[in-house]
Every structure is written in C-alpha cells, then in structure tokens.
Design a protein around this motif. Structure first.
Motif, PDB file in Angstrom:
ATOM      1  N   GLY A 194      -5.548 -11.704   7.052  1.00  0.00           N
ATOM      2  CA  GLY A 194      -5.304 -11.122   8.362  1.00  0.00           C
ATOM      3  C   GLY A 194      -4.036 -11.665   8.987  1.00  0.00           C
ATOM      4  N   GLY A 195      -3.100 -10.776   9.279  1.00  0.00           N
ATOM      5  CA  GLY A 195      -1.801 -11.188   9.807  1.00  0.00           C
ATOM      6  C   GLY A 195      -1.651 -10.970  11.296  1.00  0.00           C
ATOM      7  N   GLY A 196      -2.757 -11.058  12.027  1.00  0.00           N
ATOM      8  CA  GLY A 196      -2.665 -11.021  13.481  1.00  0.00           C
ATOM      9  C   GLY A 196      -2.236 -12.377  14.021  1.00  0.00           C
ATOM     10  N   TYR A 231      -2.320 -12.835   3.770  1.00  0.00           N
ATOM     11  CA  TYR A 231      -2.567 -11.472   3.309  1.00  0.00           C
ATOM     12  C   TYR A 231      -2.765 -10.539   4.512  1.00  0.00           C
ATOM     13  CZ  TYR A 231      -3.435 -13.789  -1.154  1.00  0.00           C
ATOM     14  OH  TYR A 231      -3.308 -14.552  -2.294  1.00  0.00           O
ATOM     15  N   GLU A 232      -2.014  -9.455   4.531  1.00  0.00           N
ATOM     16  CA  GLU A 232      -2.117  -8.461   5.599  1.00  0.00           C
ATOM     17  C   GLU A 232      -2.180  -7.071   4.966  1.00  0.00           C
ATOM     18  OE1 GLU A 232      -2.349  -5.980   8.517  1.00  0.00           O
ATOM     19  OE2 GLU A 232      -2.585  -8.132   8.891  1.00  0.00           O
ATOM     20  N   LYS A 233      -3.208  -6.305   5.340  1.00  0.00           N
ATOM     21  CA  LYS A 233      -3.420  -5.020   4.671  1.00  0.00           C
ATOM     22  C   LYS A 233      -2.424  -3.936   5.097  1.00  0.00           C
ATOM     23  CE  LYS A 233      -7.001  -3.294   7.845  1.00  0.00           C
ATOM     24  NZ  LYS A 233      -8.399  -2.819   7.932  1.00  0.00           N
ATOM     25  N   THR A 234      -1.749  -4.131   6.237  1.00  0.00           N
ATOM     26  CA  THR A 234      -0.753  -3.152   6.671  1.00  0.00           C
ATOM     27  C   THR A 234       0.645  -3.624   6.272  1.00  0.00           C
ATOM     28  OG1 THR A 234      -0.320  -4.117   8.848  1.00  0.00           O
ATOM     29  CG2 THR A 234      -2.227  -2.664   8.646  1.00  0.00           C
ATOM     30  N   ASP A 235       1.652  -2.878   6.699  1.00  0.00           N
ATOM     31  CA  ASP A 235       3.028  -3.238   6.342  1.00  0.00           C
ATOM     32  C   ASP A 235       3.711  -4.083   7.419  1.00  0.00           C
ATOM     33  OD1 ASP A 235       3.361  -1.398   8.338  1.00  0.00           O
ATOM     34  OD2 ASP A 235       4.714  -0.077   7.215  1.00  0.00           O
ATOM     35  N   HIS A 236       2.921  -4.627   8.370  1.00  0.00           N
ATOM     36  CA  HIS A 236       3.527  -5.407   9.446  1.00  0.00           C
ATOM     37  C   HIS A 236       2.554  -6.470   9.949  1.00  0.00           C
ATOM     38  CE1 HIS A 236       1.541  -1.807  11.197  1.00  0.00           C
ATOM     39  NE2 HIS A 236       1.007  -2.708  11.989  1.00  0.00           N
ATOM     40  N   LEU A 237       3.112  -7.494  10.576  1.00  0.00           N
ATOM     41  CA  LEU A 237       2.318  -8.561  11.174  1.00  0.00           C
ATOM     42  C   LEU A 237       2.052  -8.246  12.651  1.00  0.00           C
ATOM     43  CD1 LEU A 237       4.251 -11.596   9.638  1.00  0.00           C
ATOM     44  CD2 LEU A 237       1.962 -10.796   8.977  1.00  0.00           C
ATOM     45  N   GLY A 238       1.029  -8.885  13.184  1.00  0.00           N
ATOM     46  CA  GLY A 238       0.740  -8.734  14.607  1.00  0.00           C
ATOM     47  C   GLY A 238      -0.673  -8.295  14.916  1.00  0.00           C
ATOM     48  N   GLU A 244      -4.764  -5.530   0.753  1.00  0.00           N
ATOM     49  CA  GLU A 244      -6.123  -5.676   1.267  1.00  0.00           C
ATOM     50  C   GLU A 244      -6.928  -6.526   0.294  1.00  0.00           C
ATOM     51  OE1 GLU A 244      -9.698  -3.038   3.259  1.00  0.00           O
ATOM     52  OE2 GLU A 244      -7.970  -2.038   2.347  1.00  0.00           O
ATOM     53  N   VAL A 245      -7.556  -7.551   0.809  1.00  0.00           N
ATOM     54  CA  VAL A 245      -8.330  -8.474  -0.027  1.00  0.00           C
ATOM     55  C   VAL A 245      -9.729  -7.913  -0.221  1.00  0.00           C
ATOM     56  CG1 VAL A 245      -9.307 -10.785  -0.193  1.00  0.00           C
ATOM     57  CG2 VAL A 245      -7.005 -10.464   0.749  1.00  0.00           C
ATOM     58  N   ASN A 246     -10.108  -7.706  -1.465  1.00  0.00           N
ATOM     59  CA  ASN A 246     -11.446  -7.214  -1.801  1.00  0.00           C
ATOM     60  C   ASN A 246     -12.184  -8.301  -2.574  1.00  0.00           C
ATOM     61  OD1 ASN A 246     -11.211  -4.451  -0.785  1.00  0.00           O
ATOM     62  ND2 ASN A 246      -9.679  -4.182  -2.397  1.00  0.00           N
ATOM     63  N   GLY A 247     -12.766  -9.218  -1.822  1.00  0.00           N
ATOM     64  CA  GLY A 247     -13.474 -10.324  -2.449  1.00  0.00           C
ATOM     65  C   GLY A 247     -12.662 -11.598  -2.413  1.00  0.00           C
ATOM     66  N   ILE A 248     -13.132 -12.592  -1.692  1.00  0.00           N
ATOM     67  CA  ILE A 248     -12.360 -13.834  -1.536  1.00  0.00           C
ATOM     68  C   ILE A 248     -12.288 -14.631  -2.831  1.00  0.00           C
ATOM     69  CG2 ILE A 248     -12.828 -14.022   0.942  1.00  0.00           C
ATOM     70  CD1 ILE A 248     -14.997 -16.045   0.281  1.00  0.00           C
ATOM     71  N   GLU A 249     -13.204 -14.338  -3.774  1.00  0.00           N
ATOM     72  CA  GLU A 249     -13.179 -15.065  -5.049  1.00  0.00           C
ATOM     73  C   GLU A 249     -11.920 -14.738  -5.847  1.00  0.00           C
ATOM     74  OE1 GLU A 249     -15.077 -11.136  -5.498  1.00  0.00           O
ATOM     75  OE2 GLU A 249     -15.464 -12.859  -4.171  1.00  0.00           O
ATOM     76  N   THR A 250     -11.260 -13.652  -5.521  1.00  0.00           N
ATOM     77  CA  THR A 250     -10.042 -13.280  -6.242  1.00  0.00           C
ATOM     78  C   THR A 250      -8.825 -14.085  -5.792  1.00  0.00           C
ATOM     79  OG1 THR A 250      -9.447 -11.549  -4.650  1.00  0.00           O
ATOM     80  CG2 THR A 250     -10.935 -10.917  -6.455  1.00  0.00           C
ATOM     81  N   LEU A 251      -8.964 -14.818  -4.712  1.00  0.00           N
ATOM     82  CA  LEU A 251      -7.803 -15.491  -4.124  1.00  0.00           C
ATOM     83  C   LEU A 251      -7.465 -16.826  -4.795  1.00  0.00           C
ATOM     84  CD1 LEU A 251      -8.611 -14.837  -0.354  1.00  0.00           C
ATOM     85  CD2 LEU A 251      -7.006 -13.596  -1.821  1.00  0.00           C
ATOM     86  N   GLN A 252      -8.426 -17.441  -5.456  1.00  0.00           N
ATOM     87  CA  GLN A 252      -8.227 -18.738  -6.121  1.00  0.00           C
ATOM     88  C   GLN A 252      -7.631 -19.767  -5.149  1.00  0.00           C
ATOM     89  OE1 GLN A 252      -5.797 -17.743  -9.572  1.00  0.00           O
ATOM     90  NE2 GLN A 252      -7.609 -17.254 -10.792  1.00  0.00           N
ATOM     91  N   ALA A 253      -8.257 -19.850  -3.966  1.00  0.00           N
ATOM     92  CA  ALA A 253      -7.790 -20.768  -2.923  1.00  0.00           C
ATOM     93  C   ALA A 253      -8.824 -21.859  -2.686  1.00  0.00           C
ATOM     94  CB  ALA A 253      -7.538 -20.001  -1.630  1.00  0.00           C
ATOM     95  N   ASP A 254      -8.339 -23.019  -2.268  1.00  0.00           N
ATOM     96  CA  ASP A 254      -9.251 -24.117  -1.922  1.00  0.00           C
ATOM     97  C   ASP A 254      -9.941 -23.863  -0.584  1.00  0.00           C
ATOM     98  OD1 ASP A 254      -8.441 -25.701  -4.193  1.00  0.00           O
ATOM     99  OD2 ASP A 254      -6.571 -26.109  -3.103  1.00  0.00           O
TER     100      ASP A 254
END
Length: 684
Positions: free
Chosen positions: A437-439, A459-466, A504-514
């Motif tokens: 989310g890029g808000g 990660y932001e699903k649109t083409d802009h932040l805010g 757009e993130v579909n499942g946080i397990e795909t992110l491989q983040a701590d």
C-alpha cells in the motif's frame, strides 16, 4: 538562496535588541519553557525543540504561553527560582546560535479557557469545586472581565474577576519579567490583547461590562494591558524589550460567530478604527513590538487559519496598523515566505511570524537558505495534533486529557515535542521489509524502516503513490495536501526503498519478507437504502470519476462531507448537506478553528443544511429524507454524494510478522495513520 527571500535575512531591532533575521518563531500553546498542564518547571522537551530550531537559523524565538499562575496547583511563576536558574543555562546555549528568545507570559484565558465536560461538572458543583480547588481552581481559570458565557460550554457562566486579582497579576508579571531578564532572556511578550484571551476580553466592549477603573471608557478597557507593561518597565528598565501579542481586528459578529474573509459585517469587538488608536496607545504605554494577526476565539480561524482561509490572510490588516506606530510589527497567519519577504522590502511589516511550520519541519529555514524548498515538509493546517480542541453541540471540548496536556505535537512529524517517544534508532538486525500500500501510512512506514537500516520493498497496485489522500487533496483549497504528497514522492527516492507500482500483492507468502506492513487503507461504507445506485461516493466525486450537476445533495456531514460542500460552493454549485447528528462536524480530533470556519461559512452563504435528518431513499432526481419529528420530504438534486464514512480494508490479517497499520487497522485521520506507522516501524 533565491534573491526573493533576501529581505527575510536582514537584521532588525526590537528596542536595543538586534535580531539577525526577520523570521519569528511564533508562540504555540504547549511549547512553554515552563511546562503546560502541569506545575511550572523548566521543560527540557520544549528546550530541545527550540534549540534545534535555533541551530536551524531562526531569528527570534517566542515559546508558547506560560500562565503567570499555574493551571495545576496555582503556584506563581516567580516563586520557582530553580526554574529560572535552569533557564539561564539554556539561554547561554541559545545565544551561541545567534538567535534571540523572548518568554511569553499570559494573564489567563477567561471565557476562552477550553473547558472539558469533566471540568464543566466541577465548575457547576460547589462540592466538587471545593474538593478540586487545591489542584485546579476552575473558577479562577475561567474568571473574565465580566460575567460572561464560556466559549466552550453553554452550561458554564464565567465569573467576574476582582480588582484585587487584577493587581496581583500585574505585580506577578513584573516579578516574572525581572527573573527572565536576570536569566538572560532577551525580552518578554505579554499575552495577550489578542485572540479573545483574558487581556483582550478586557479591551473589547462585548466582553467587558465593568463599571470600575478596568471597564467603560477606552482608557479603562486597555488599563490592564498598559498597567502590565508599565510595571515591567519599572522593574526591568525602559530598555528591556516587551512585545505584545495583538489582534488588529476581532473579526467577530457575535458570541461564537466569526466573520468570513471579505464579508461586510458589523464588528462587535475591536474594529480597525479603534485598532488604529489602540496600537498607538499601547506603544506609548511602553510596548516595543506588536506580534500581530486577527481574530478571537469566536472567530478562531483568523488566528489559527485552516486551509480554507486565504494565504497571508492577516497581512493587509497588519500592514495597515503599522502606519500608526513607530515600533516593529510582526505579521502571522499562513504567511508565505516570498510574500512576507516582499512585504518587508516594501516596509509594510518588519518581520514574518511562523508557527506550525516549525512543528512540521524544524529545518525549513535552513532548507530555504540552501535552495531546497522541495525538501520542506509542509504544514497542512490540520491542527490534528498541535491544537485539536474539539467542540460541537453537546460537547464542551472533546479533547482527550493526553492531548490537552501534550498540545504542540505534529500529525505529520511524530518526534516533534515527543523525542523520547518517537526517534530513529538503527535496527539491531537489519531485515527485509515489505510494505503493501503506497498511501501516506505505507510511505511513512517504508521511510522509517529504511532510516533504521532495513531493506524495504513498497508495493502499490496503482501507477501512483498517495492512496486515498489523493482524493482528500483534490479540492482547490488543498494546495498544502498536494504539496505533502509530492514531498513523500521525493522522500521515498532518498532511501533504499524499492518501489513496485502497478503491482497488486496476492498472498503475502509470495513476498519473501521478514516483516510485512499492510497499509491498504479503507473502503467507503455502503448504505442499505433504496436507490443507492443513483449516488456516488465521496472518493468518486473527489477524483473526478463522476460528474455532478448544479444542485448536489451530500449525505453525511463530518469533515469530508463539509469539505465537499465547501468545494462545490467554490465551484459555483448549490450544495445541500443532510446529516443525522445534531451538529455538522460532531467528530473528535477536528479543531474548533477548522470546524467553526465551515459552520460559519455555510451559515453566512446560506448553504442548505438539514441536521438530525435521515436518508430514506435516493431517486434519479433527488433524495427523500426524514427529520427528527418524523416528517418525510424530498430534496431535489441533480447529483447525490454519499459521505458516510469508511471501513478498514486490510489486504491480509494481523500475524506474528504481519502488521496492519493506519486506516486498514482503524479508520482515523492523518495523525493516527502516521503515528501508527511509527509505532510499529520503531519496534521491528
């Protein structure tokens, strides 16, 4: 530095004290060096705040009001000698930076004291008053020139201050000023023939009905203020500078009713004709500077202008009053640096007063000097943390006690006046962090994590932040909000943050983040009402996704609904507001300065408002509503906008290493979003 700002950086004098530049850090409640809602002491957090700004090129610092007598406990400032010894050490550090500092002292608030509902109960109960008096003497705190209604509660009548109390305050000013001088303070400021505070209430005919030496004639109404400066000069010498916080024009039509910019109205407070006389009279009494703007607590938005008020809203009046005095005049009120610089160059004012921009960005003067204007985090005039005293029908002041005792914080900059609570410390173990989310919340979390040494993917699903703040910033009067979004977009690029737009993130397990932050915001609520398909929601209107006609009904007041109605009116359309509650903005956290502007604007401009009215059905040509008496009627409309709130919309659930933040967790405002981002980002 851009040459247009050069007039700001010329020296000037207040009496015999030379100030290195023309930028004044104006006083803000909560930034007192002697504490705020607590027994007086040397406040190290405020000292840290001012020292940082002094090191960043401010010319003159005026800390927030120090009550001459404690709100809690009732001790006089002059009785705490230890506090002044600590102040002396602090002044030595301030002077190393080349800045100067005046201490502002207040006689009190009178009817403007922002009394809370619990204090209303104490005020009106003889038993509770007696029990509370050793801790807080509510009748002393709200004592006024005459018997007057409280600004905050229609259940409270403020008593008349006695002549003996007045003389005791006058003496206390002199004793306190002498200790300030001994501590190396460069001058003092008397608070205030300004903003409808106690001394101002004495000067104004609509609040001063006395028949003794402090009421009636012009000279008597101004006697309290002039007696204070004469007593200070007698104690400290004529060469010790004394500034006065001063409202040029009251901009007040009635109790609790202010005047709009440009409106023709009958002034019940200080009009310009009296102000021309008063400014000269106060100068001749001994004041060495006028620190000026406009307004009273009945017209609070002049002294605390929200974004709806024009930029430089007080400049013309302040520049006019300078013609009648020989002492320096400072102008405050949404002042723009280039406009202020030009006004100084033209001799219309002597210095520019700036307050809340110093909360949002303590380095803004340095950045201006270094031609880094784009790096300045803008103040958006929201008052969500610095002065969020909330008032609406049935609620005196809905401000939580924590906020009442911790004003002058900043919604956008959590470390402001909270350096022990909010700080950037390097993480012991750098981690890979993903932010969904890029808000505003997502960007703030990403920046804080990156500053702490983590590697961040945003990660932001649109083409802009805010995020949804783009919609909030859409109206023409939200120029500062637009600047804030642009500031975030530039800040993101300064840190090791990998930005993934259109992702757009579909499942946080795909992110491989701590650690994963879920900052996916909220979604508009839907009303289960017939004909809902004929309406649009607030975001659809604000983003221009759907057009509106000439006559527009907004279902739902609150801040968003009222701002939409205000925006529509500015476009020349005819808005109508339908609100279920008994007040347009019955929302905690919205400052009275902001909400009262909107209420007064709609009344002055005859915008149709239906309170305690429920939506029954939406039609292609309007809405059917039911009022509190049970009467149903139709409101004709070309368009209907629903502004009925939001529900959290997290893209994933909270977990051991998954953190839901901001509106995705609990719908709030910019302060709750940003502070929550820090709360979590500091822990990982």
């Amino acid at each position: 530095m851009n040459p247009k700002y050069e007039p700001l950086f010329t020296p000037w004098k207040i009496g015999n004290v030379e100030i290195k530049n023309r930028i004044v850090l104006c006083p803000m409640g909560g930034t007192s060096l002697f504490g705020w809602m607590e027994p007086n002491h040397f406040d190290k957090e405020a000292a840290k705040f001012f020292l940082e700004r002094a090191r960043n090129n401010v010319g003159l610092i005026i800390p927030g009001i120090a009550p001459i007598k404690d709100t809690i406990g009732g001790r006089w400032l002059w009785q705490n000698k230890k506090m002044f010894r600590e102040l002396k050490e602090f002044m030595e550090e301030i002077h190393k930076t080349g800045a100067k500092l005046f201490v502002q002292i207040t006689a009190g608030m009178g009817r403007s004291w922002a009394i809370t509902d619990s204090l209303v109960e104490i005020h009106n109960s003889p038993v509770l008053r007696t029990l509370a008096k050793p801790i807080i003497d509510v009748q002393y705190q709200s004592a006024s020139p005459s018997v007057l209604p409280s600004r905050w509660s229609d259940k409270v009548t403020c008593r008349e201050m006695t002549a003996a109390e007045i003389h005791e305050i006058i003496d206390a000013f002199a004793k306190t000023a002498a200790l300030c001088k001994e501590a190396g303070v460069d001058g003092v400021e008397v608070h205030a023939v300004h903003e409808g505070y106690l001394l101002d209430q004495f000067t104004l005919k609509y609040t001063n009905h006395r028949t003794d030496q402090f009421g009636g004639s012009f000279e008597n109404r101004y006697r309290f203020a002039t007696a204070i400066v004469k007593k200070i000069k007698a104690a400290c010498g004529n060469d010790y500078p004394v500034s006065l916080r001063y409202s040029v024009v009251s901009k007040t039509k009635d109790f609790c009713v202010g005047a709009m910019p440009g409106e023709e109205y009958t002034e019940i407070g200080r009009d310009m004709e009296e102000s021309e006389k008063a400014a000269k009279y106060l100068q001749d009494a001994g004041y060495d500077m006028l620190n000026a703007d406009n307004g009273t607590y009945d017209a609070w938005y002049w002294a605390h202008p929200p974004q709806y008020m024009p930029q430089n809203c007080n400049l013309e009046d302040v520049a006019h009053i300078k013609k009648f005095v020989d002492i320096p005049v400072v102008c405050a009120g949404r002042m723009e640096s280039d406009v202020g610089a030009q006004a100084i160059a033209d001799g219309r004012i002597d210095a520019v007063g700036v307050a809340r921009q110093f909360l949002a960005d303590g380095e803004w003067i340095t950045k201006l000097i270094e031609d880094r204007m784009e790096d300045i985090r803008p103040c958006i005039c929201c008052h969500n943390a610095c002065f969020n005293m909330t008032h609406y029908k049935g609620i005196a002041n809905g401000q939580p006690f924590y906020d009442a005792s911790h004003i002058a914080r900043c919604a956008l900059n959590p470390p402001t006046m909270q350096t022990d609570k909010y700080k950037i410390e390097r993480a012991r173990t750098p981690k890979k962090v993903a932010v969904i989310g890029g808000g505003i919340g997502g960007m703030e979390a990403a920046i804080v994590c990156a500053k702490r040494g983590h590697t961040v993917d945003l990660y932001e699903k649109t083409d802009h932040l805010g995020g949804v703040f783009i919609a909030a910033a859409a109206p023409s009067f939200k120029e500062k909000d637009k600047m804030l979004i642009a500031w975030y977009e530039r800040e993101i690029k300064k840190y090791p943050i990998t930005l993934h737009l259109n992702t757009e993130v579909n499942g946080i397990e795909t992110l491989q983040a701590d650690e994963v932050f879920v900052a996916t915001g909220a979604k508009a609520k839907k009303l289960p009402v017939a004909g809902a398909e004929y309406a649009m929601d607030a975001v659809e209107y604000l983003l221009g996704e759907k057009e509106v006609g000439e006559n527009v009904t907004i279902v739902g007041g609150g801040l968003t609904g009222c701002e939409i109605a205000y925006d529509l009116y500015q476009q020349g359309k005819k808005p109508t507001i339908v609100e279920m509650k008994n007040d347009l903005i019955a929302v905690k956290g919205v400052c009275l300065a902001n909400s009262s502007y909107l209420r007064d604007f709609f009344t002055t401009n005859h915008v149709s408002v239906h309170l305690e009215t429920k939506l029954s059905e939406i039609h292609p040509d309007g809405v059917t509503v039911t009022d509190k008496a049970g009467k149903s009627f139709k409101i004709e409309a070309d368009s209907v906008i629903l502004s009925v709130g939001y529900d959290p919309a997290p893209a994933a659930a909270e977990g051991k290493h998954v953190h839901v933040i901001g509106d995705a967790k609990v719908v709030g405002n910019l302060r709750t979003v940003i502070w929550n981002a820090w709360d979590v980002a500091m822990r990982i």
